[in-house]
Structure formats: structure tokens, C-alpha cells
Design an enzyme around this catalytic site. Structure first.
Site, mmCIF file in Angstrom:
data_model
loop_
_atom_site.group_PDB
_atom_site.id
_atom_site.type_symbol
_atom_site.label_atom_id
_atom_site.label_comp_id
_atom_site.label_asym_id
_atom_site.label_seq_id
_atom_site.Cartn_x
_atom_site.Cartn_y
_atom_site.Cartn_z
ATOM 1 N N LYS A 108 -6.578 2.930 24.266
ATOM 2 C CA LYS A 108 -5.555 3.574 23.442
ATOM 3 C C LYS A 108 -6.046 4.958 22.987
ATOM 4 C CE LYS A 108 -4.823 -0.384 20.855
ATOM 5 N NZ LYS A 108 -4.058 -1.341 19.975
ATOM 6 N N TYR A 119 5.657 -2.648 23.025
ATOM 7 C CA TYR A 119 5.543 -3.451 21.808
ATOM 8 C C TYR A 119 6.877 -4.105 21.409
ATOM 9 C CZ TYR A 119 0.733 -1.906 20.850
ATOM 10 O OH TYR A 119 -0.628 -1.691 20.903
ATOM 11 N N ARG A 144 -9.971 -10.356 27.012
ATOM 12 C CA ARG A 144 -9.790 -10.435 25.553
ATOM 13 C C ARG A 144 -11.123 -10.673 24.850
ATOM 14 N NH1 ARG A 144 -4.629 -9.920 23.455
ATOM 15 N NH2 ARG A 144 -5.335 -10.712 21.444
ATOM 16 N N THR A 162 -8.335 -8.988 17.302
ATOM 17 C CA THR A 162 -7.375 -7.921 16.976
ATOM 18 C C THR A 162 -7.829 -7.101 15.771
ATOM 19 O OG1 THR A 162 -5.619 -9.350 17.817
ATOM 20 C CG2 THR A 162 -4.935 -7.490 16.449
ATOM 21 N N ARG A 183 -13.928 -3.698 20.146
ATOM 22 C CA ARG A 183 -13.270 -3.539 18.844
ATOM 23 C C ARG A 183 -14.268 -3.693 17.700
ATOM 24 N NH1 ARG A 183 -7.799 -7.055 20.238
ATOM 25 N NH2 ARG A 183 -6.525 -5.313 21.013
ATOM 26 N N ASN A 227 -7.900 -0.384 17.020
ATOM 27 C CA ASN A 227 -8.844 -1.251 17.722
ATOM 28 C C ASN A 227 -9.067 -0.854 19.179
ATOM 29 O OD1 ASN A 227 -6.351 -2.011 18.603
ATOM 30 N ND2 ASN A 227 -6.390 -4.068 17.713
ATOM 31 N N HIS A 241 -5.985 -2.212 24.291
ATOM 32 C CA HIS A 241 -4.964 -3.259 24.368
ATOM 33 C C HIS A 241 -5.329 -4.161 25.529
ATOM 34 C CE1 HIS A 241 -1.143 -5.351 24.723
ATOM 35 N NE2 HIS A 241 -1.262 -5.155 26.022
ATOM 36 N N GLU A 300 3.880 -6.648 31.320
ATOM 37 C CA GLU A 300 3.256 -5.353 31.000
ATOM 38 C C GLU A 300 2.811 -4.600 32.254
ATOM 39 O OE1 GLU A 300 1.533 -6.596 26.584
ATOM 40 O OE2 GLU A 300 0.151 -6.370 28.267
HETATM 41 N N1 UDP Z 1 -1.711 -4.632 14.569
HETATM 42 C C1 UDP Z 1 -1.937 -4.147 13.282
HETATM 43 N N2 UDP Z 1 -1.864 -5.036 12.236
HETATM 44 C C2 UDP Z 1 -1.610 -6.358 12.414
HETATM 45 C C3 UDP Z 1 -1.398 -6.834 13.720
HETATM 46 C C4 UDP Z 1 -1.443 -5.944 14.766
HETATM 47 O O1 UDP Z 1 -2.187 -2.958 13.109
HETATM 48 O O2 UDP Z 1 -1.582 -7.103 11.416
HETATM 49 C C5 UDP Z 1 -1.744 -3.671 15.701
HETATM 50 C C6 UDP Z 1 -3.095 -3.677 16.433
HETATM 51 O O3 UDP Z 1 -3.400 -2.340 16.829
HETATM 52 C C7 UDP Z 1 -2.821 -4.591 17.618
HETATM 53 C C8 UDP Z 1 -1.351 -4.264 17.931
HETATM 54 O O4 UDP Z 1 -0.756 -4.034 16.658
HETATM 55 O O5 UDP Z 1 -3.703 -4.334 18.680
HETATM 56 C C9 UDP Z 1 -0.596 -5.356 18.671
HETATM 57 O O6 UDP Z 1 -0.693 -6.573 17.958
HETATM 58 P P1 UDP Z 1 -1.065 -7.951 18.683
HETATM 59 O O7 UDP Z 1 -0.819 -9.035 17.698
HETATM 60 O O8 UDP Z 1 -0.365 -8.021 20.003
HETATM 61 O O9 UDP Z 1 -2.657 -7.854 18.891
HETATM 62 P P2 UDP Z 1 -3.519 -7.693 20.254
HETATM 63 O O10 UDP Z 1 -2.854 -8.514 21.316
HETATM 64 O O11 UDP Z 1 -3.538 -6.210 20.574
HETATM 65 O O12 UDP Z 1 -4.902 -8.192 19.918
HETATM 66 MG MG MG Z 2 -0.870 -8.601 21.965
#
Ligand code: UDP
Ligand code: MG
Length: 148
Positions: free
Chosen positions: A11, A51, A92, A98, A109, A123, A126, A137
Site C-alpha cells: 500500500k 473495499y 497472511r 491487521t 505489519r 499496515n 493488503h 480481487e
Molecule cells: N482497518 C482499520 N481499522 C479497523 C479495521 C481495518 O484501519 O478496525 C483498515 C486496515 O488498513 C485494514 C483494512 O482496513 O488492512 C481492511 O480491513 P480488513 O478487515 O479487511 O483487514 P485485512 O484483511 O487487511 O487484514
Molecule cells: Mg481483508
């Protein structure tokens, strides 16, 4: 075990912090194979559809701006596809949790992420959450002929 593919994005904060090389290197050092890669200046339309499933969340607007580079010098995104056995779980694990504060300190991360004062998880990467999301995606980010 059947091979699967996963979308990995570096990102705009990752680009701004100049850690793309380290992230790519870490992923290439796994047993996953790089099967697609390009640099993308993310449009509003792409960010919103990426998103789309989080549209109702309080942080939706913020993460759309984040993916477009609005918070990080308008930097682009490195979009990659990695393929192999358990690619989603492996990718992951390398990315980490996350919330950077909860991520393994050796993960991308955990090493480089931060939580902003507004509460956004910056973080750096993605990684698709599951195979269904990965398929959607990869089709969103790559034309068929852009992956091998
Ligand atoms: N995110 C955030 N606050 C939250 C949850 C998500 O800022 O409480 C942001 C974070 O950058 C994350 C993205 O939104 O990577 C997408 O959320 P997701 O739950 O899909 O997490 P990921 O799959 O990226 O771990
Ligand atoms: Mg996600």
C-alpha cells in the site's frame, strides 16, 4: 494439495517508507511463486470496489483515501499475485495481524505498521482474506493476460 492464488498489495505507506524491496524479498523467499506484478496509481473507483465489502464501516472513507495514496504523498501501489499451496494463509502469516500493535514483531505489519491518531491501521500490505476474496480481487486488479 491444490495450489491457490492470493492478491498482495504494497500500500502507499509501504511505498513512502521505501520498504517495497524488503516485502517483495520476504514473499519471494517463501515457497510461493510470483505470478503477477504491476505498479498501480489507484483510482477512486478501484479503491471503492476493492473495499466494497467494508462500505458500511466507520473507517471506509479513510481506507479508500489510504489506498489511493492521499495520506502518503500520492504514492502508487505494487499489486502482486502469489500462487502455491495454502497461499492465502502463508501470505497472511507473512503480513501479520491487521492491527500492527497485535502483529507478530517479525511480520511486515509488526515491523513497520502503525496506528494513526484517527485509529486507522496503517499496515503497509493488503493480503486477501480467503480464497473467494482472492479470486474476486485478482480479477479486479489484473487482466487475465497479466498473470502467468
Ligand atoms: N482497518 C482499520 N481499522 C479497523 C479495521 C481495518 O484501519 O478496525 C483498515 C486496515 O488498513 C485494514 C483494512 O482496513 O488492512 C481492511 O480491513 P480488513 O478487515 O479487511 O483487514 P485485512 O484483511 O487487511 O487484514
Ligand atoms: Mg481483508
Amino acid at each position: 494439495m491444490k495450489a491457490e492464488s492470493v492478491l498482495v498489495l504494497i500500500k502507499p505507506d509501504g511505498m513512502q517508507k521505501a520498504i517495497a524491496g524488503e516485502v517483495i524479498s520476504q514473499f519471494l523467499n517463501s515457497d510461493l511463486k510470483l505470478t503477477g506484478m504491476k505498479l498501480v496509481q489507484v483510482s477512486l473507483k478501484l479503491a471503492q470496489s476493492h473495499y466494497g465489502h467494508l462500505r458500511g464501516k466507520f473507517f471506509f472513507k479513510e481506507i479508500v483515501s489510504y489506498l489511493m495514496g492521499d495520506l502518503h504523498g500520492k504514492n502508487p501501489v505494487v499489486a502482486m499475485v502469489f500462487t502455491g499451496t495454502d497461499a492465502v494463509a502463508k501470505a497472511r502469516r507473512m503480513a501479520g495481524a491487521t492491527n500492527p500493535e497485535e502483529a507478530d514483531p517479525r511480520s511486515v505489519r509488526g515491523k513497520f505498521g502503525r496506528v494513526t491518531t484517527k485509529g486507522v491501521f496503517e499496515n503497509l500490505v493488503h493480503v486477501s482474506s480467503d480464497i473467494t476474496e482472492a479470486r474476486r480481487e485478482i480479477a479486479l486488479w489484473f487482466k487475465k493476460e497479466e498473470t502467468i
